[in-house]
Design a protein around this motif. Sequence first.
Motif, mmCIF file in Angstrom:
data_model
loop_
_atom_site.group_PDB
_atom_site.id
_atom_site.type_symbol
_atom_site.label_atom_id
_atom_site.label_comp_id
_atom_site.label_asym_id
_atom_site.label_seq_id
_atom_site.Cartn_x
_atom_site.Cartn_y
_atom_site.Cartn_z
ATOM 1 N N THR A 264 16.892 -16.827 9.145
ATOM 2 C CA THR A 264 17.251 -15.509 8.612
ATOM 3 C C THR A 264 18.540 -15.499 7.797
ATOM 4 N N GLU A 265 18.605 -16.409 6.859
ATOM 5 C CA GLU A 265 19.743 -16.382 5.937
ATOM 6 C C GLU A 265 19.574 -15.247 4.943
ATOM 7 N N ILE B 267 13.792 -5.998 11.752
ATOM 8 C CA ILE B 267 13.369 -5.953 10.348
ATOM 9 C C ILE B 267 13.697 -4.634 9.669
ATOM 10 N N PHE B 268 13.566 -3.521 10.420
ATOM 11 C CA PHE B 268 13.770 -2.227 9.764
ATOM 12 C C PHE B 268 15.217 -1.772 9.789
ATOM 13 N N ILE C 191 17.162 -6.998 5.987
ATOM 14 C CA ILE C 191 16.242 -8.131 5.804
ATOM 15 C C ILE C 191 14.947 -7.738 5.090
ATOM 16 N N TRP C 192 14.462 -6.526 5.393
ATOM 17 C CA TRP C 192 13.176 -6.107 4.816
ATOM 18 C C TRP C 192 13.171 -6.202 3.298
ATOM 19 N N MET C 193 14.379 -6.025 2.708
ATOM 20 C CA MET C 193 14.431 -5.969 1.242
ATOM 21 C C MET C 193 13.980 -7.257 0.584
ATOM 22 N N PHE D 282 -1.949 0.513 -2.316
ATOM 23 C CA PHE D 282 -1.076 0.092 -1.226
ATOM 24 C C PHE D 282 -1.901 -0.207 0.014
ATOM 25 N N PRO D 283 -1.716 -1.393 0.604
ATOM 26 C CA PRO D 283 -2.324 -1.601 1.912
ATOM 27 C C PRO D 283 -1.694 -0.589 2.868
ATOM 28 N N PRO D 284 -2.482 0.061 3.733
ATOM 29 C CA PRO D 284 -1.932 1.133 4.558
ATOM 30 C C PRO D 284 -0.732 0.681 5.397
ATOM 31 N N PHE D 285 -0.796 -0.553 5.918
ATOM 32 C CA PHE D 285 0.315 -0.966 6.788
ATOM 33 C C PHE D 285 1.602 -1.156 5.995
ATOM 34 N N PHE D 286 1.487 -1.553 4.741
ATOM 35 C CA PHE D 286 2.685 -1.725 3.910
ATOM 36 C C PHE D 286 3.304 -0.370 3.594
ATOM 37 N N LEU D 287 2.456 0.585 3.235
ATOM 38 C CA LEU D 287 2.967 1.929 2.972
ATOM 39 C C LEU D 287 3.632 2.486 4.231
ATOM 40 N N GLY D 288 2.988 2.235 5.375
ATOM 41 C CA GLY D 288 3.550 2.692 6.643
ATOM 42 C C GLY D 288 4.928 2.096 6.888
ATOM 43 N N MET D 289 5.082 0.809 6.609
ATOM 44 C CA MET D 289 6.375 0.161 6.807
ATOM 45 C C MET D 289 7.425 0.773 5.891
ATOM 46 N N LEU D 290 7.047 1.052 4.661
ATOM 47 C CA LEU D 290 8.003 1.686 3.742
ATOM 48 C C LEU D 290 8.409 3.064 4.255
ATOM 49 N N PHE D 291 7.443 3.788 4.799
ATOM 50 C CA PHE D 291 7.751 5.108 5.358
ATOM 51 C C PHE D 291 8.749 4.988 6.504
ATOM 52 N N ILE D 292 8.493 3.988 7.368
ATOM 53 C CA ILE D 292 9.401 3.820 8.511
ATOM 54 C C ILE D 292 10.825 3.560 8.013
#
Lengths: 311, 285, 337
Positions: free
Chosen positions: B50-51, B240-241, B245-247, C158-168
């Motif tokens: 996780t760099e 992750i959220f 990192i998510w970026m 958008f795959p639903p799970f990806f959109l969901g992650m962006l929402f989160i």
Amino acid sequence: MSILKLTHLNVHFPTQDGVVKAVNTVDLEMANGERLGLIGETGCGKTVLGMSIIRLLQLATKVEGKIVYKGKDLLKLSEEEMRKIRGKEIAMILQNPTTSLNPVLKVGDQIAEAIQLHQGLDKRAAKEKAIEMLESVKISSPEKRANEYPHQFSGGMKERAMIAMGLACNPSLIIADEPTKGLDVTIKMQIVKLMKEVTKRKSMLFITHDLGAAAEICDNIAVMYAGELVEYAKTEDIFKNPLHPYTRGFLNSLPSMGLKPIRGMSPSLIDLPTGCRFHPRCDHASAKCKTEHPEMVEIENGNYVRCFLYT
Amino acid sequence: MIEDVIVFLKKYKSSRLGLVGLGILIFFVVTAIFAPYIAPYDPHQRYETTEHPNSAHLLGTNHVGQDIVSELIYGTRVSLFITLFASIAAAFIGAFIGLIAGYFKRFDFFLMRIVDLFLTIPRLPLIIIIAAFMRPSVWNLVFVFALFEWSITARIIRSEVLTLKNRHYVDATRMFGAGDFHILGKHILPNVVPLVVVQLVLVSRYIILAESGLSFIGLGDPTAKSWGMMLHDAFEYPTIFISDIWMWWMLPAGLCIVFTILSLTFIGYALEELVNPRLRSMTIL
Amino acid sequence: MSLISIMFSRENLCNLVVIKGTKQIHTFFLFKIHMNIITKVVSYLIIIFIILSLNFFLPRMMPAGPLSGLTSSDKTVLEQYTNYMTNLMHGDFGWSTSKNAPVWDVLMRSLKWTLLLVGTSTVIYVIVGILSGAVSAWKKGKKTDVGLLVLLISMASFPPFFLGMLFIIFLGWKLDLFPRFGAQTLFIDYSTPFGVVLDILHHLALPAATLTLTSIGVIYLLTRNSMLNVLGEDYILTARAKGLSEWYIVRRHALKNAMLPIITLVALIVGLVITGTIFVETVFAYPGVGMLVADAISAHDYPLLQGAFLFIALAILAVNFIADMIYVHLDPRVKQE
């Protein structure tokens, strides 16, 4: 007193391939109580002419000239005012009853809705009136038929239903577009007889390519070719003594006259011929016909023709 | 045949949307083919975990220390590989069954009942459960998708063959003694090829979406990670959220999927317009 | 127009709407319309039987499958099969190893959440999809139309799970507007029942939005397309010739005809959305049947996986069956035959 007067009517609409000049400088007058036949080949612009009168064409269509109905220029009316005329004052019976009736509504209801709208009757009264209308066009057991859907009707019965729908609000002018198209000979004869009966003392513009039907019903006949009128005469005159070469050719192409087709093909409305529009197919064409465009001239007591043979 | 293709390409060129789609797709395809040359590292090689992005690892590293840029580039390969093979196989099976059912009347009823079955059965849940019972591998994914995604192509090809079969020129050829296989190969097959190509694009679009979903819930191949697998890894990572990192881990992989799907959407749209010119007057894009 | 077919995973839908009309699109994805009801019911029963059997045989066909725990070696396959079927009839779906409870009970606990999620999103995307489609058809080629098209097409990519992650990330963490996981706040006593409802809706918002946005494009495009087609029909011209107002024509003449393909489509999309819950519930840790699938996969809990699969598959079939029946009821041309 004329009920309908068209002055210099032009109807053009743009398509991907170019501008379709469907109606070109048409002048036509109908007296009150007159039944006028508008005849011509498929694609000569006669349906467009009919639809332009009650303004049913698409928005992109350019309509120029005057359409005067009972003293009012219909082209100047607002859409709101026009709606009060459609169906009530002027009714149009569209061609192809199979596609012109809504498949998911009962036939009786389709007739009743116009009655309800224009005559202010309630639902039940309108439905009763619709049943009467079905009876008047000689559909047997009309109460039962009114509650059926279009697909349960035969071709002839659908046409009758269309006629009933057109007559429902007792309009002063009826525009009938090819009501006999695609019907068997016997059914066709019945429909023609019916049309003649129900339009007695009414004004009707009868659009057809069926000369026989027009002869049976109409007082006068206008012949249309490539978007313009080429001959106008009383019905008996036109059969006894057709003037325009096209009218003659058209008559000769009838089965009873020997089935002689006119040579060549009818022109495209996008790319009209120069001079007289009929000259490429005409046996009498001279050099003048190729370059100059003939005008409509009166021959005798109200019969007109557009041809250099008569000038 | 070659002239046909050239005419086709010329027409295709006039569709702006189609060109954009094709451009994006070509970018991904080139990346997939030349992955070993483009990727800065071996995607299996492990470094510091996780760099954050730095000069050595442009998008940092993942939870086990693999370089994310390299993972992304090799992921293109895996995602497109599964999509391509599965959709070609599905289109091929579909076209074959459609041709047989449409042309040979005696097989029609039986084959169409099978097609009915495959159309009505809930396919994605079935694909998921079959994949869950198999060892997760790229080829297994190709297999399940090919197994279930041919049925619509078969229906479409069959109805096209039925129309073509009744054309007069086919009757004429038959009267001159042409055999069934001659007619199929010479007169019917060339006419259904464009439809098969459109189907290929549409099925690909579906498969890449479904594949990412399957990988996301943990049915992907952990030894050859697709974009969906990367999202799976990222999602499983506890912070992750909350952290940034998510970026660089989640977002690029997700956007790759979105852009591939968009490009296939555009291509399919442009192709369909060519194959079905009737649609043209009604479209606005 | 042709975009629908591309957007919709059951591929060539719109083509059929354009070329062959509504009847065929239905025939294409559900059973033949003119099939009588008994044949239809029998067909569905056959498919249910096939799914149940697949569910039994699948784990036994896999070479390295997880046979242990599923089979007891002293019985023949046939005996096991009859056993399995009898058990299913009695609601015995086996024992979930990861939840340490009967599969049936686990499913029942989760069912309400999935129903809530699928129900809410279906209501939203059907209403919003049909309205926006009708508006688009109405304003064809204008700004509203193009804007809606672009927005909804991108959403469908958008795959639903990806959109969901962006929402989160954005709505859950950055803006902190919505809860990020679960269906309820745990360990909280609400003073009023209203508070419970509010909390549940608050948790429902993001998953439902994700499902809605990724599914709406199809129904929007089909409505737009179907509406445009119907508005070009001859009987619309007839209605205009009668002097009826535009709105009346849209309402009474166009909508019913335009709705016919949409009904079939809604059933198909509900099927897709039910499948979609597998991904969306996983992302939001929403405790429904869909999340059980992902849970079961990662815990190698095969009885639970199979139970959840049966549930989902049967639910989709049920929706298709209902659509089949509604369609017959709506189209007089079909009813008669």
